[in-house]
Design a protein around this motif. Structure first.
Motif, PDB file in Angstrom:
ATOM      1  N   HIS A 103     -15.514 -28.507  36.818  1.00  0.00           N
ATOM      2  CA  HIS A 103     -14.315 -29.294  37.105  1.00  0.00           C
ATOM      3  C   HIS A 103     -14.621 -30.799  37.170  1.00  0.00           C
ATOM      4  O   HIS A 103     -13.804 -31.557  37.682  1.00  0.00           O
ATOM      5  N   VAL A 104     -15.756 -31.223  36.652  1.00  0.00           N
ATOM      6  CA  VAL A 104     -16.122 -32.643  36.655  1.00  0.00           C
ATOM      7  C   VAL A 104     -15.890 -33.241  35.275  1.00  0.00           C
ATOM      8  O   VAL A 104     -16.350 -32.694  34.257  1.00  0.00           O
ATOM      9  N   ARG A 105     -15.175 -34.347  35.237  1.00  0.00           N
ATOM     10  CA  ARG A 105     -14.931 -35.027  33.969  1.00  0.00           C
ATOM     11  C   ARG A 105     -16.265 -35.453  33.340  1.00  0.00           C
ATOM     12  O   ARG A 105     -17.136 -35.973  34.021  1.00  0.00           O
ATOM     13  N   GLY A 106     -16.397 -35.227  32.068  1.00  0.00           N
ATOM     14  CA  GLY A 106     -17.625 -35.591  31.361  1.00  0.00           C
ATOM     15  C   GLY A 106     -18.609 -34.456  31.229  1.00  0.00           C
ATOM     16  O   GLY A 106     -19.550 -34.546  30.434  1.00  0.00           O
ATOM     17  N   VAL A 107     -18.422 -33.386  31.986  1.00  0.00           N
ATOM     18  CA  VAL A 107     -19.274 -32.207  31.843  1.00  0.00           C
ATOM     19  C   VAL A 107     -18.757 -31.376  30.678  1.00  0.00           C
ATOM     20  O   VAL A 107     -17.579 -31.021  30.623  1.00  0.00           O
ATOM     21  N   LYS A 108     -19.639 -31.110  29.749  1.00  0.00           N
ATOM     22  CA  LYS A 108     -19.259 -30.375  28.540  1.00  0.00           C
ATOM     23  C   LYS A 108     -19.580 -28.888  28.632  1.00  0.00           C
ATOM     24  O   LYS A 108     -18.996 -28.080  27.907  1.00  0.00           O
ATOM     25  N   SER A 109     -20.515 -28.549  29.511  1.00  0.00           N
ATOM     26  CA  SER A 109     -20.903 -27.154  29.660  1.00  0.00           C
ATOM     27  C   SER A 109     -21.635 -26.976  30.974  1.00  0.00           C
ATOM     28  O   SER A 109     -22.421 -27.840  31.375  1.00  0.00           O
ATOM     29  N   ALA A 110     -21.357 -25.868  31.654  1.00  0.00           N
ATOM     30  CA  ALA A 110     -22.093 -25.494  32.859  1.00  0.00           C
ATOM     31  C   ALA A 110     -22.409 -24.010  32.735  1.00  0.00           C
ATOM     32  O   ALA A 110     -21.494 -23.182  32.668  1.00  0.00           O
ATOM     33  N   VAL A 111     -23.686 -23.690  32.680  1.00  0.00           N
ATOM     34  CA  VAL A 111     -24.122 -22.316  32.419  1.00  0.00           C
ATOM     35  C   VAL A 111     -24.918 -21.802  33.614  1.00  0.00           C
ATOM     36  O   VAL A 111     -25.905 -22.411  34.016  1.00  0.00           O
ATOM     37  N   ALA A 112     -24.482 -20.692  34.181  1.00  0.00           N
ATOM     38  CA  ALA A 112     -25.201 -20.063  35.285  1.00  0.00           C
ATOM     39  C   ALA A 112     -26.432 -19.347  34.741  1.00  0.00           C
ATOM     40  O   ALA A 112     -26.394 -18.737  33.662  1.00  0.00           O
ATOM     41  N   GLY A 113     -27.537 -19.429  35.499  1.00  0.00           N
ATOM     42  CA  GLY A 113     -28.740 -18.768  35.027  1.00  0.00           C
ATOM     43  C   GLY A 113     -29.850 -18.768  36.050  1.00  0.00           C
ATOM     44  O   GLY A 113     -29.630 -18.986  37.245  1.00  0.00           O
ATOM     45  N   TYR A 114     -31.054 -18.538  35.556  1.00  0.00           N
ATOM     46  CA  TYR A 114     -32.226 -18.402  36.406  1.00  0.00           C
ATOM     47  C   TYR A 114     -33.291 -19.392  35.936  1.00  0.00           C
ATOM     48  O   TYR A 114     -33.672 -19.396  34.763  1.00  0.00           O
ATOM     49  N   HIS A 115     -33.766 -20.197  36.860  1.00  0.00           N
ATOM     50  CA  HIS A 115     -34.776 -21.203  36.522  1.00  0.00           C
ATOM     51  C   HIS A 115     -36.134 -20.745  37.027  1.00  0.00           C
ATOM     52  O   HIS A 115     -36.273 -20.306  38.169  1.00  0.00           O
ATOM     53  N   GLY A 116     -37.139 -20.901  36.164  1.00  0.00           N
ATOM     54  CA  GLY A 116     -38.486 -20.493  36.523  1.00  0.00           C
ATOM     55  C   GLY A 116     -38.696 -19.014  36.298  1.00  0.00           C
ATOM     56  O   GLY A 116     -37.871 -18.324  35.700  1.00  0.00           O
ATOM     57  N   GLY A 117     -39.817 -18.503  36.795  1.00  0.00           N
ATOM     58  CA  GLY A 117     -40.089 -17.078  36.658  1.00  0.00           C
ATOM     59  C   GLY A 117     -40.297 -16.664  35.222  1.00  0.00           C
ATOM     60  O   GLY A 117     -40.550 -17.479  34.337  1.00  0.00           O
ATOM     61  N   THR A 118     -40.179 -15.373  34.985  1.00  0.00           N
ATOM     62  CA  THR A 118     -40.410 -14.831  33.651  1.00  0.00           C
ATOM     63  C   THR A 118     -39.112 -14.334  33.028  1.00  0.00           C
ATOM     64  O   THR A 118     -38.150 -14.011  33.730  1.00  0.00           O
ATOM     65  N   GLU A 119     -39.097 -14.267  31.719  1.00  0.00           N
ATOM     66  CA  GLU A 119     -37.912 -13.770  31.020  1.00  0.00           C
ATOM     67  C   GLU A 119     -37.668 -12.297  31.347  1.00  0.00           C
ATOM     68  O   GLU A 119     -36.524 -11.861  31.499  1.00  0.00           O
ATOM     69  N   ARG A 120     -38.742 -11.523  31.468  1.00  0.00           N
ATOM     70  CA  ARG A 120     -38.604 -10.091  31.733  1.00  0.00           C
ATOM     71  C   ARG A 120     -37.892  -9.822  33.057  1.00  0.00           C
ATOM     72  O   ARG A 120     -37.149  -8.848  33.192  1.00  0.00           O
ATOM     73  N   GLN A 121     -38.104 -10.693  34.050  1.00  0.00           N
ATOM     74  CA  GLN A 121     -37.503 -10.478  35.370  1.00  0.00           C
ATOM     75  C   GLN A 121     -36.220 -11.281  35.587  1.00  0.00           C
ATOM     76  O   GLN A 121     -35.667 -11.259  36.688  1.00  0.00           O
ATOM     77  N   ALA A 122     -35.764 -11.973  34.561  1.00  0.00           N
ATOM     78  CA  ALA A 122     -34.557 -12.797  34.699  1.00  0.00           C
ATOM     79  C   ALA A 122     -33.316 -11.923  34.615  1.00  0.00           C
ATOM     80  O   ALA A 122     -32.551 -11.956  33.651  1.00  0.00           O
TER      81      ALA A 122
END
Length: 223
Positions: free
Chosen positions: A61-80
């Motif tokens: 809901h912020v002007r100028g933001v083109k995309s906001a994607v929920a996710g997991y930072h760090g760790g491994t892909e297998r456990q994401a």
């Protein structure tokens, strides 16, 4: 591993759940003394601060933001995976990758909004009702300029006296970011009647509109 997966399944049901005895504080964070100087098109930054539904909801809901994607930072892909991450047995943080136009909204302004209405920088490994290292609060810059702004702003917050406790929010080195499962994307507009969304996330968006009307967009920018 079978035991860990069983533990993850049993604990995941408590993730992102409303709790009557938890509170959150809205703070009019100070304008940044060290403003961001970014040019050359769209930029990306990552923010971790509790359940990613609300973080994504506010930035969408912020002007100028083109995309906001929920996710997991760090760790491994297998456990994401949501069941594993929300159980606390991985090294990930629930986070949101924000792509924005610095000609419309600067990185320091995003940081100010983040600490005003999204995350309490005085809480260690928790936000609202959500507890655990995977709910830690961190700025995750993706450039030297963002890093300089982030360091300066945390120091400015510490000396501002606007928070009752010490600032424990951290800066993390950018690592792999793994988008969350599709059911977690654009969550607040897909499930506006969800109990957690109504209790914890919609008030954050209302606070964004109240504190930063010039930067608030009534339109939800889908990720």
């Amino acid at each position: 591993m079978r035991a860990l997966l069983a533990l993850a399944g049993s604990l995941a049901i408590v993730a992102c759940q409303p709790a009557a005895d938890a509170t959150e504080t809205i703070v009019a964070a100070p304008a940044a003394e060290r403003t961001a100087r970014e040019t050359g098109g769209l930029k990306t930054a990552v923010f971790a601060g509790g359940c990613f539904w609300g973080v994504e909801g506010v930035f969408s809901h912020v002007r100028g933001v083109k995309s906001a994607v929920a996710g997991y930072h760090g760790g491994t892909e297998r456990q994401a995976r949501y069941d594993l991450v929300s159980s606390g047995i991985t090294d990930h943080a629930e986070a949101v990758r924000v792509t924005y136009d610095p000609a419309v909204v600067r990185y320091d302004e995003l940081v100010r909004i983040f600490f005003s209405v999204v995350a309490d920088p005085t809480l260690k490994n928790r936000q609202g009702p959500d507890v655990g290292a995977h709910y830690r609060t961190a700025l995750i810059p993706t450039s030297a300029e963002q890093l300089a702004v982030a360091k300066a702003y945390l120091a400015q917050m510490e000396s501002s006296g606007q928070w009752r406790g010490p600032i424990v929010a951290d800066i993390e080195r950018a690592q792999a970011f793994f988008p969350a499962e599709s059911k977690h994307q654009d969550f607040i507009v897909r499930y506006p009647g969800n109990a957690y969304v109504k209790r914890w996330d919609l008030p954050k968006i209302a606070a964004l509109k109240r504190l930063y009307p010039a930067q608030y967009s009534a339109r939800f920018q889908r990720g």
